[in-house]
Design a protein around this motif. Structure first.
Motif, PDB file in Angstrom:
ATOM      1  N   ASP A   1       0.817  -1.205   0.000  1.00 59.19           N
ATOM      2  CA  ASP A   1       0.000   0.000   0.000  1.00 59.19           C
ATOM      3  C   ASP A   1       0.855   1.261   0.000  1.00 59.19           C
ATOM      4  O   ASP A   1       0.523   2.241  -0.670  1.00 59.19           O
ATOM      5  CB  ASP A   1      -0.915  -0.002   1.229  1.00 59.19           C
ATOM      6  CG  ASP A   1      -1.710   1.279   1.367  1.00 59.19           C
ATOM      7  OD1 ASP A   1      -2.619   1.491   0.544  1.00 59.19           O
ATOM      8  OD2 ASP A   1      -1.421   2.067   2.294  1.00 59.19           O
TER       9      ASP A   1
ATOM     10  N   ALA B   1      -2.399   7.826   0.301  1.00 59.25           N
ATOM     11  CA  ALA B   1      -3.326   6.782  -0.144  1.00 59.25           C
ATOM     12  C   ALA B   1      -4.028   7.189  -1.437  1.00 59.25           C
ATOM     13  O   ALA B   1      -4.210   6.363  -2.354  1.00 59.25           O
ATOM     14  CB  ALA B   1      -4.355   6.496   0.952  1.00 59.25           C
TER      15      ALA B   1
ATOM     16  N   HIS C   1      -1.561   6.937  -4.339  1.00 63.77           N
ATOM     17  CA  HIS C   1      -1.320   5.559  -4.739  1.00 63.77           C
ATOM     18  C   HIS C   1      -2.491   5.019  -5.552  1.00 63.77           C
ATOM     19  O   HIS C   1      -2.296   4.296  -6.539  1.00 63.77           O
ATOM     20  CB  HIS C   1      -1.099   4.682  -3.497  1.00 63.77           C
ATOM     21  CG  HIS C   1      -0.661   3.292  -3.837  1.00 63.77           C
ATOM     22  ND1 HIS C   1      -1.062   2.182  -3.119  1.00 63.77           N
ATOM     23  CD2 HIS C   1       0.136   2.802  -4.823  1.00 63.77           C
ATOM     24  CE1 HIS C   1      -0.533   1.109  -3.636  1.00 63.77           C
ATOM     25  NE2 HIS C   1       0.213   1.450  -4.674  1.00 63.77           N
TER      26      HIS C   1
END
Length: 238
Positions: A84, A145, A148
């Motif tokens: 992640d 996040a 990504h």
């Protein structure tokens, strides 16, 4: 197997030795007891590939990287791993909205982190400045996040790898406080990069070689990477 740092020293006698990689050096900001967060932190040491916390563990702490690199990841039911995020010195990780971690965290390299007690909103310090700092760190986690997710949405392997190279070189260079002529040293393996980008290791290696052939980057050693033509790299990532 533990990640190993393998360098190819071409003509080592003719060149000055590389400076220690930025991810091996402690963050410059204060990360020990108090650390601007209103609570004492515990300093923890981890060897490469060791687990910091597991998926499903009770969320009792959030963490800040002092040295080394940390990855957060998810293991699928078929055994595949999806990375992640990567966290570099000075960056914080482990914030959760719920009571349990939804990812596992592992040390990529030898790593030192400081753990701060986390109980959601109840952990917010009384000091307004410290609360603002903590809020900013949580927002940075959210931003990473989102970035990504956008990265994974790019259509081609070339776009993904080029965007990753720009991001990681800029982040590592910022920690060196300069753009080193010899580039930056990566703690993560090509398998790590592949699992972060949703590609195969063969595709990552082939794409890096393509970017080197096109003189957008240089790969002077196995894990050393240098930007040669930022404009070409940005064009490839677009």
């Amino acid at each position: 197997m533990p990640a190993s740092l393998s360098l190819v020293h071409d003509d080592a006698a003719a060149r000055p030795p590389f400076a220690p990689p930025s991810w091996t050096r402690p963050a410059q900001e204060r990360v020990s007891a108090d650390a601007g967060h209103g609570s004492a932190g515990r300093t923890l040491h981890f060897s490469p590939d060791s687990e910091i916390y597991a998926d499903g563990d009770e969320c009792q702490s959030y963490y800040r990287v002092v040295s080394g690199v940390v990855r957060t990841c998810k293991f699928r039911s078929d055994g595949r791993r999806q990375i992640d995020a990567f966290y570099l010195p000075g960056e914080a990780f482990g914030f959760e909205a719920g009571a349990r971690h939804t990812l596992c965290a592992e040390a990529v390299s030898e790593a030192v982190v400081v753990a701060f007690r986390w109980r959601g909103q109840a952990s917010l310090p009384d000091d307004a400045r410290a609360a603002q700092d903590l809020f900013a760190e949580a927002l940075n986690e959210m931003r990473r996040a989102q970035e990504h997710a956008l990265l994974l949405g790019r259509r081609s392997a070339l776009q993904k790898v080029a965007a990753f190279v720009i991001d990681i070189v800029d982040r590592l260079s910022a920690r060196q406080r300069r753009h080193d002529e010899d580039g930056v040293e990566l703690a993560m393996s090509r398998q790590d990069i592949a699992d972060y980008l949703g590609l195969t290791i063969e595709t990552v290696s082939r794409t890096l070689s393509l970017l080197e052939r096109d003189e957008a980057i240089a790969l002077p050693a196995a894990r050393r990477l240098r930007l040669v033509d930022r404009a070409a790299l940005r064009a490839a990532a677009a």
